[in-house]
Motif scaffolding. Structure first.
Motif, PDB file in Angstrom:
ATOM      1  N   THR A  76     -19.231 -43.418 -31.966  1.00 28.81           N
ATOM      2  CA  THR A  76     -19.651 -44.793 -31.681  1.00 28.81           C
ATOM      3  C   THR A  76     -20.162 -45.444 -32.956  1.00 28.81           C
ATOM      4  N   GLY A  77     -20.010 -46.766 -33.008  1.00 31.05           N
ATOM      5  CA  GLY A  77     -20.599 -47.545 -34.103  1.00 31.05           C
ATOM      6  C   GLY A  77     -21.798 -48.314 -33.562  1.00 31.05           C
ATOM      7  N   PHE A  78     -22.064 -49.442 -34.166  1.00 29.28           N
ATOM      8  CA  PHE A  78     -23.240 -50.238 -33.785  1.00 29.28           C
ATOM      9  C   PHE A  78     -23.195 -50.634 -32.307  1.00 29.28           C
ATOM     10  N   CYS A  79     -22.010 -50.929 -31.798  1.00 27.13           N
ATOM     11  CA  CYS A  79     -21.890 -51.389 -30.397  1.00 27.13           C
ATOM     12  C   CYS A  79     -22.209 -50.279 -29.401  1.00 27.13           C
ATOM     13  N   GLY A  80     -22.200 -49.043 -29.848  1.00 26.76           N
ATOM     14  CA  GLY A  80     -22.603 -47.927 -28.997  1.00 26.76           C
ATOM     15  C   GLY A  80     -21.554 -47.482 -27.998  1.00 26.76           C
ATOM     16  N   ASP A 110     -14.626 -43.702 -35.682  1.00 25.15           N
ATOM     17  CA  ASP A 110     -13.417 -43.247 -34.987  1.00 25.15           C
ATOM     18  C   ASP A 110     -13.748 -43.181 -33.495  1.00 25.15           C
ATOM     19  N   ARG A 111     -13.583 -44.282 -32.831  1.00 22.30           N
ATOM     20  CA  ARG A 111     -13.972 -44.358 -31.415  1.00 22.30           C
ATOM     21  C   ARG A 111     -12.999 -43.574 -30.537  1.00 22.30           C
ATOM     22  N   LEU A 112     -11.764 -43.401 -31.015  1.00 23.87           N
ATOM     23  CA  LEU A 112     -10.801 -42.591 -30.249  1.00 23.87           C
ATOM     24  C   LEU A 112     -11.238 -41.123 -30.225  1.00 23.87           C
ATOM     25  N   HIS A 148     -10.365 -46.525 -36.749  1.00 23.21           N
ATOM     26  CA  HIS A 148     -11.304 -46.798 -37.853  1.00 23.21           C
ATOM     27  C   HIS A 148     -11.801 -48.208 -37.548  1.00 23.21           C
ATOM     28  N   CYS A 149     -12.781 -48.306 -36.672  1.00 18.26           N
ATOM     29  CA  CYS A 149     -13.023 -49.588 -35.991  1.00 18.26           C
ATOM     30  C   CYS A 149     -13.578 -50.671 -36.916  1.00 18.26           C
ATOM     31  N   THR A 150     -12.809 -51.783 -36.955  1.00 16.88           N
ATOM     32  CA  THR A 150     -13.272 -52.985 -37.664  1.00 16.88           C
ATOM     33  C   THR A 150     -13.073 -54.188 -36.739  1.00 16.88           C
ATOM     34  N   LEU A 151     -13.276 -53.966 -35.449  1.00 15.08           N
ATOM     35  CA  LEU A 151     -13.029 -55.042 -34.479  1.00 15.08           C
ATOM     36  C   LEU A 151     -14.045 -56.178 -34.586  1.00 15.08           C
ATOM     37  N   CYS A 152     -15.217 -55.889 -35.116  1.00  8.66           N
ATOM     38  CA  CYS A 152     -16.222 -56.947 -35.264  1.00  8.66           C
ATOM     39  C   CYS A 152     -16.721 -56.943 -36.708  1.00  8.66           C
ATOM     40  N   PRO A 153     -17.531 -57.934 -37.075  1.00  7.57           N
ATOM     41  CA  PRO A 153     -17.945 -58.037 -38.494  1.00  7.57           C
ATOM     42  C   PRO A 153     -18.780 -56.864 -38.996  1.00  7.57           C
ATOM     43  N   ARG A 154     -19.222 -55.971 -38.118  1.00  5.41           N
ATOM     44  CA  ARG A 154     -20.007 -54.814 -38.587  1.00  5.41           C
ATOM     45  C   ARG A 154     -19.154 -53.839 -39.399  1.00  5.41           C
ATOM     46  N   HIS A 155     -17.840 -53.798 -39.061  1.00  2.00           N
ATOM     47  CA  HIS A 155     -16.909 -52.906 -39.786  1.00  2.00           C
ATOM     48  C   HIS A 155     -17.466 -51.491 -39.928  1.00  2.00           C
ATOM     49  N   CYS A 156     -17.932 -50.912 -38.837  1.00  2.00           N
ATOM     50  CA  CYS A 156     -18.529 -49.573 -38.895  1.00  2.00           C
ATOM     51  C   CYS A 156     -17.539 -48.508 -39.356  1.00  2.00           C
ATOM     52  N   GLY A 157     -16.269 -48.705 -39.006  1.00  2.00           N
ATOM     53  CA  GLY A 157     -15.278 -47.674 -39.336  1.00  2.00           C
ATOM     54  C   GLY A 157     -15.374 -46.438 -38.458  1.00  2.00           C
ATOM     55  N   ASP A 205     -15.731 -58.340 -27.397  1.00  2.00           N
ATOM     56  CA  ASP A 205     -15.225 -58.103 -28.760  1.00  2.00           C
ATOM     57  C   ASP A 205     -14.939 -56.634 -29.060  1.00  2.00           C
ATOM     58  N   HIS A 206     -15.812 -55.750 -28.601  1.00  2.00           N
ATOM     59  CA  HIS A 206     -15.647 -54.330 -28.974  1.00  2.00           C
ATOM     60  C   HIS A 206     -14.622 -53.623 -28.091  1.00  2.00           C
ATOM     61  N   PHE A 207     -14.068 -54.355 -27.094  1.00  2.00           N
ATOM     62  CA  PHE A 207     -12.998 -53.765 -26.271  1.00  2.00           C
ATOM     63  C   PHE A 207     -11.733 -54.632 -26.302  1.00  2.00           C
TER      64      PHE A 207
HETATM   65  S1  SF4 Z   1     -19.919 -52.442 -33.817  1.00  2.00           S
HETATM   66 FE1  SF4 Z   1     -18.410 -51.484 -32.485  1.00  2.00          FE
HETATM   67  S2  SF4 Z   1     -16.738 -53.020 -32.436  1.00  2.00           S
HETATM   68 FE2  SF4 Z   1     -17.991 -53.494 -34.223  1.00  2.00          FE
HETATM   69  S3  SF4 Z   1     -16.981 -52.420 -35.917  1.00  2.00           S
HETATM   70 FE3  SF4 Z   1     -18.649 -51.123 -35.116  1.00  2.00          FE
HETATM   71  S4  SF4 Z   1     -17.632 -49.745 -33.689  1.00  2.00           S
HETATM   72 FE4  SF4 Z   1     -16.267 -51.493 -34.023  1.00  2.00          FE
END
Ligand code: SF4
Length: 309
Positions: A25-29, A19-21, A8-17, A110-112
């Motif tokens: 994909t979120g904003f980082c693609g 499920d990259r596993l 539930h990805c919150t690795l960066c301030p976008r907090h897309c949530g 950041d996203h990895f």
């Molecule tokens: S942009 Fe990528 S690293 Fe940032 S929260 Fe979204 S999925 Fe995670």
């Protein structure tokens, strides 16, 4: 291993949530499959990092920041890159260390972060002693800094925008200035300011923080505000790199002044302010028109100035 951070990805301030596993994909693609566009010695970083044998750079595909003018647009926006399993990444970095590079330089990591932490732990376990460098956009939550500082010796954050409106226009988040200042403060509290380095390049920097700022065409006022903010918050001893290497990319067409290169007098105004404020540990780039700074990640050697390119 902290792969669950991708769930539930919150690795960066976008907090897309995202499920990259699960392959989302979120904003980082990028999914949780680590993809990398380039690994190799790089001689175009500041001399305190490139030294005489190069900085061992790892350019990750995708980006959580996503500025439209990104100078590495082929990897941030177009996602050029190959998938690396943790094992493949470990072997590739061991080979890079074997080439004698002065440090391992994780670019836009950041996203990895879970992959970066894991490979750093394995490399230290294998006896690798050179510094690890976190080369990032500054678009990072303060709380993530100590986590990365467990393995990082050097932080090399950008401070791109002091103007929230410009941050909104370029990356879609007006919180960038406050987030970046808080993250930089935390980086300094974790590893200190970049220690003096040997100017000959034989003993490059080993620990600390250096802040980068790319001067943007038509946005000198933002740059002056960046310098004033950094001076007010961290004082003139903060090591800085003030860059003039901006080049318009295809996405900059129809984006006003972003469609041109920086003018010499714009850069001079910014450098004058650096001097007036009393910063004294500063890298500047006097040359204009040096295409070597604009990489082409479709080549084996993305940087034209590197040996062998
Ligand atoms: S942009 Fe990528 S690293 Fe940032 S929260 Fe979204 S999925 Fe995670």
């Amino acid at each position: 291993m902290d792969w669950d951070r991708y769930r539930h990805c919150t690795l960066c301030p976008r907090h897309c949530g995202a499920d990259r596993l699960a392959g989302r994909t979120g904003f980082c693609g990028e999914t949780a499959a680590c993809r990398i566009a380039s690994i190799g010695p790089h001689f175009g970083e500041e001399p305190c990092f490139s030294g005489s044998r190069g900085s061992g750079t790892v350019f990750f595909s995708g980006c959580s920041c996503g500025c439209f003018f990104c100078q590495n647009h082929q990897i941030s926006h177009e996602h050029l890159g190959d998938e690396y399993t943790p094992e493949r990444l470990f072997e590739a970095l061991l080979e890079l260390v074997g080439k004698g590079v002065h440090n391992l330089n994780f670019v836009t990591p950041d996203h990895f972060q879970p992959h970066v932490l894991e490979v750093c732990r394995r490399l230290r376990g294998a006896g690798v002693e050179i510094p690890f460098l976190y080369n990032c956009s500054g678009y990072m939550e303060r709380e993530r800094v100590p986590v990365m500082a467990e393995m990082m010796d050097i932080f090399l954050p950008d401070f791109k925008f002091a103007d929230p409106l410009l941050a909104q226009r370029c990356l879609g988040d007006p919180r960038y200035p406050e987030l970046a200042v808080a993250a930089i403060a935390e980086m300094i509290s974790c590893v200190g300011l970049l220690k003096p380095w040997d100017e000959t390049g034989e003993r490059p920097a080993r620990r600390g923080v250096l802040v980068r700022h790319l001067v943007l065409p038509g946005e000198v006022e933002n740059s002056l505000r960046v310098l004033e903010t950094l001076h007010h918050r961290f004082g003139p001893e903060l090591p800085l790199s003030v860059m003039s290497q901006y080049r318009p990319t295809p996405r900059c067409a129809n984006r006003g002044e972003f469609a041109r290169t920086l003018h010499a007098d714009e850069y001079r105004r910014v450098c004058d302010r650096v001097e007036e404020l009393g910063f004294y540990r500063v890298f500047i780039q006097p040359e204009f028109g040096d295409e070597n700074f604009l990489p082409d990640f479709a080549r084996d050697q993305p940087f034209a100035g590197n040996p062998g390119s």
